[in-house]
Design an enzyme around this catalytic site. Sequence first.
Site, PDB file in Angstrom:
ATOM      1  N   LYS A   1     125.754  22.611 -20.905  1.00 48.52           N
ATOM      2  CA  LYS A   1     126.162  22.399 -21.417  1.00 48.52           C
ATOM      3  C   LYS A   1     126.566  22.993 -22.915  1.00 48.52           C
ATOM      4  CE  LYS A   1     128.233  19.038 -18.374  1.00 48.52           C
ATOM      5  NZ  LYS A   1     130.097  18.261 -17.970  1.00 48.52           N
TER       6      LYS A   1
ATOM      7  N   ASP B   1     135.621  18.821 -19.014  1.00 46.93           N
ATOM      8  CA  ASP B   1     136.233  17.399 -18.636  1.00 46.93           C
ATOM      9  C   ASP B   1     136.746  16.591 -20.017  1.00 46.93           C
ATOM     10  OD1 ASP B   1     133.701  17.736 -17.215  1.00 46.93           O
ATOM     11  OD2 ASP B   1     132.310  18.142 -18.266  1.00 46.93           O
TER      12      ASP B   1
END
Length: 288
Positions: free
Chosen positions: A71, A107
């Site tokens: 990420k 997210d």
Amino acid sequence: MMINGYTRTCGVFGNPVEHTMSPAIHNTIAEDMGFNMVYVPFHVPTGHIKEAVEGAFALNLLGCNVTVPYKSDVIPHLKEIDGLAEKIGAVNTLVRLENGFKGYNTDMPGLYRAMQEDGVEVRDRAVIILGAGGVARAVAMLLAEYGASKVYILNRTFEKAEAIASEVNGLYGKNVVTAMTLADHQNLTGEGYLCIQATNVGMYPDVDSAVIEDESFYRKLEVGYDLVYRPGKTKFMTLTETYGGKAFNGLKMLLWQGVIAYELWTETKVTDAQAQKAFQAMKTAMGL
Ligand code: NAP
């Protein structure tokens, strides 16, 4: 699903990636919308995220998700990055542009959407975060962004909590986050806290543990939000409920991060009924 010459491809880069629930989300929504798209997992070997991003662009992929451990590592290989993703320092969604990919973080908007659906308010609220890993850092950023009055970040390794507190406070120009150790929960004198559980503790197969087990801690909570979703009911959730709080797991966060990514790729709006179908497909895939 009929795959033909017009089928668009999306997928998720990770390592490991075999446990992913994302195909259930995206393939269910695409099928329901009648959109000719397929979503598949891509196991990216260590050291190959750059080639994965370039390859995905060359192969005309519509978009990608990025999961552990890439990420942050993916960021140097993007053409653009969204402001929130840049602040958080983590990208989980790549959206195709003319000359490369733009990175987003869905997210945190996903967690916010899940909390809204569950009727959990953040603004002007004192919030406890358990953990100071990658996700806890993003949650601290989200809480500062959405106006929490105070954030206490409690972690086994105090220095990591301290680093997040000083970074978020610096970025938002206010002293909103305070770092503490896990044992310091005894010094929290308020009540009615929202607590976001962002450690790995309690996650399958370690299902009989909670990062704090002390009853006096749970008596101070109004809501316990566990980001773990396997098992569906963690020990942290059971303890929260036992002492009078409401408890939620991380499944809806997982759902909404996917829905938001799908909407970015396809420039469509997923209906609530479609999101519910995807939620059921996820639960079935997990055997819940
Ligand atoms: P991470 O960066 O590895 O951080 C792990 C955190 O857990 C650290 O704060 C670590 O403390 C703490 N921890 C681990 N074992 C511990 C133990 N035995 N006792 C006390 N603390 C312990 O992980 P992450 O990427 O932030 O992920 C955190 C959680 O979020 C995971 O459970 C993951 O499943 C969940 N998650 C959910 C979603 C969703 O969509 N629902 C999405 C992403 C992640 P130290 O700093 O002291 O090591």
